[in-house]
Design an enzyme around this catalytic site. Structure first.
Site, PDB file in Angstrom:
ATOM      1  CD  GLU A 181      98.349 -23.978 -26.074  1.00  0.00           C
ATOM      2  OE1 GLU A 181      99.018 -24.938 -25.686  1.00  0.00           O
ATOM      3  OE2 GLU A 181      98.259 -23.656 -27.275  1.00  0.00           O
ATOM      4  CD  GLU A 373     100.898 -20.108 -28.125  1.00  0.00           C
ATOM      5  OE1 GLU A 373     100.990 -21.136 -28.815  1.00  0.00           O
ATOM      6  OE2 GLU A 373     101.062 -20.095 -26.899  1.00  0.00           O
TER       7      GLU A 373
HETATM    8  C1  BG6 Z   1     101.250 -24.027 -28.015  1.00  0.00           C
HETATM    9  C2  BG6 Z   1     102.117 -23.644 -26.847  1.00  0.00           C
HETATM   10  O1  BG6 Z   1     100.645 -25.240 -27.736  1.00  0.00           O
HETATM   11  O2  BG6 Z   1     101.820 -24.287 -29.232  1.00  0.00           O
HETATM   12  C3  BG6 Z   1     103.528 -23.226 -27.201  1.00  0.00           C
HETATM   13  O3  BG6 Z   1     101.525 -22.645 -26.058  1.00  0.00           O
HETATM   14  C4  BG6 Z   1     104.023 -24.086 -28.344  1.00  0.00           C
HETATM   15  O4  BG6 Z   1     104.321 -23.315 -26.060  1.00  0.00           O
HETATM   16  C5  BG6 Z   1     103.123 -23.835 -29.553  1.00  0.00           C
HETATM   17  O5  BG6 Z   1     105.353 -23.908 -28.666  1.00  0.00           O
HETATM   18  C6  BG6 Z   1     103.558 -24.555 -30.799  1.00  0.00           C
HETATM   19  O6  BG6 Z   1     103.729 -25.901 -30.523  1.00  0.00           O
HETATM   20  P1  BG6 Z   1     105.068 -26.668 -30.881  1.00  0.00           P
HETATM   21  O7  BG6 Z   1     104.890 -28.004 -30.310  1.00  0.00           O
HETATM   22  O8  BG6 Z   1     105.158 -26.646 -32.359  1.00  0.00           O
HETATM   23  O9  BG6 Z   1     106.177 -25.905 -30.238  1.00  0.00           O
END
Ligand code: BG6
Length: 487
Positions: A181, A373
């Site tokens: 990111e 993701e």
């Molecule tokens: C992304 C990141 O922003 O979102 C991850 O690359 C992160 O590291 C994921 O865990 C989900 O966000 P969160 O804050 O729910 O863990």
């Protein structure tokens, strides 16, 4: 069927060889923060997530110090992923395991050996690794001594780190991502860029210079990767947030476009290899003059990425014309979309936005895309099942089903998609809130927000569901009974 057709069962086709799997990051799963010669990273001094100011030293309430103990349990965890039929597993390498301070000349062999063992295990199960080189884990020493990526010397440190990884693992790992990111540094300079200067005192000049250094480092790593092994595929990784105008007022349309460009810029630089005109204008308007050498320009131009990867959780709206409640995106701004539901953490759920972003990125860059993701952070309740404790996570199944149906739509639209790795395939510590209770996994990990629990692993209902999705190459997905609401 027309180009504007929406969902139909006949469109649920995924190409042969589609890479189904899941994603994690070292700091959110490994634990063992001071074992195996590892140095401290910026994560180790974040007691309660990125919203809290860092401390001077690790504090016991930082759940990431032990995380889910993947460092010791990786073999069992990978066996569970294999049971679901994973084709690919995304994980990151902790920079401070390899170079504990970040500016040494020799790597830490014990750290390298750990990832050898992880790769052995993946190979044993026929799972393709997808490795993130830097996932919010800058060595703390680089943050404290150099102010992170604001300092040009980090390019050299990163090159050495990346070269070490490609030389050691380059024949075993085909898919690599440089910075997780990368655009998030605009919003979270310490977490994302290891920049120790507090956000409210960081000048935009220094912030954009840091971004430039990261982009050059990413291009330099791409060069080293291809020199080491021409088969290696390097991708950039962008936090994707489709941004809609809240109203048809042209000023809202422009505001949404500008917000999207703030993120597009990172892909444009990685794919096209030069600063786009709109970014040059932004810098000019802000009175920022970047130090860009001829060598930097050549690196950016000549060592562009092989594919574009991104995370996708939500969309947001932009407006300049009316008062609107602020959105609660993970790192990004924006305002709330009145047509969408939200997760328990206020992240607005928008499966159709995934089809939109896939089409946008493909139209813009024409590079293969990898969704690395996506997922639903939710509070799970462990219940007794016929085969032991489990979670009836139908909400997660519905979320993922609806997003994957949109991926299939995008593929039918002609977009080239390499694969899909759901976020946090095994429960892990949240990045933004540092909670265990914000769970994404198919596998439940017995640990709570106070750090209590046995760390035992249990299969959730979604575990079997995802196994069937993979086994059927998406044919078991169900088109949503209802199209996403129209504004
Ligand atoms: C992304 C990141 O922003 O979102 C991850 O690359 C992160 O590291 C994921 O865990 C989900 O966000 P969160 O804050 O729910 O863990």
């Amino acid at each position: 069927m027309t180009a504007t057709s929406t969902t139909s069962e006949s469109n649920l086709n995924f190409p042969e060889g589609f890479l189904w799997g899941g994603a994690t990051a070292a700091n959110q799963i490994e634990g063992a923060y001071n074992e195996g010669g590892k140095g401290l990273s910026v994560q180790d001094v974040m007691p309660r997530g990125i919203m809290a100011p860092p401390t001077q030293a690790p504090t016991p309430d930082n759940l990431k110090l032990e995380a889910i103990d993947f460092y010791h349990r990786y073999a069992g965890d990978i066996a569970l992923l294999a049971e679901m039929g994973f084709k690919v597993f995304r994980f990151s390498i902790a920079w401070s395991r390899i170079f504990p301070l970040g500016d040494e000349t020799e790597p830490n062999e014990e750290g390298l050996a750990f990832y050898d063992r992880v790769l052995d295990e993946l190979e044993k199960h026929g799972i393709e690794p997808l490795v993130t080189i830097s996932h919010y884990e800058t060595p703390l020493h680089l943050a404290r001594t150099y102010d992170g990526w604001t300092d040009r010397r980090l390019i050299g440190f990163f090159e050495r780190y990346a070269r070490t990884l490609f030389e050691r693992y380059g024949s075993r790992v085909r898919y690599w991502l440089t910075f997780n990111e990368i655009n998030s540094v605009l919003h979270e300079p310490f977490l994302s860029g290891g920049i120790a200067t507090p956000k409210d005192r960081l000048s935009e000049q220094d912030l954009y210079q840091a971004i430039h250094h990261e982009l050059v480092a990413s291009a330099a790593a791409t060069r080293i990767a291809h020199e080491t092994n021409p088969d290696i595929q390097v991708g950039c990784m962008i936090l994707a947030v489709p941004t809609y105008p809240l109203t048809p007022d042209p000023r809202d349309v422009w505001a949404a476009k500008q917000a999207e460009r703030a993120n597009y810029a990172f892909g444009d630089l990685h794919v096209r290899g030069e600063y786009p005109g709109y970014l040059r204008r932004t810098l000019r308007d802000k009175g920022i003059e970047l130090e860009i050498t001829e060598e930097d320009r050549a690196l950016l131009r000549e060592h562009t990425v092989d594919f574009v990867s991104f995370s996708y959780y939500m969309s947001v709206c932009e407006t300049v014309t009316q008062e609107a409640p602020a959105g609660r995106g993970n790192l990004m701004g924006g305002v709330t979309n009145p047509t969408l539901e939200a997760s328990e953490w206020g992240w607005q759920i928008d499966p159709a936005g995934l089809r939109t972003i896939l089409n946008d990125y493909w139209d813009r860059w024409g590079k293969p895309l990898f969704i690395v993701e996506n997922g639903l952070g939710a509070k799970d309740v462990l219940v007794d099942g016929p085969n032991g404790p489990t979670v009836e996570d139908d909400y997660r199944i519905a979320y993922m089903n609806d997003h994957l149906v949109q991926v299939a739509q995008a593929i039918a639209d002609g977009v080239e998609v390499l694969g899909y790795t759901s976020w946090g395939c095994i429960d892990l510590v949240s990045a933004s809130t540092a909670q265990m209770s914000k769970r994404y996994g198919f596998i439940y990990v017995d640990r709570d927000d106070d750090g209590n629990g046995t760390l035992a692993r249990y299969r959730k209902k979604s575990f079997d569901w995802y196994r069937d999705v993979i086994a059927s190459n998406g044919a078991s997905l169900v088109p949503p009974s209802q199209e996403p609401p129209r504004a």
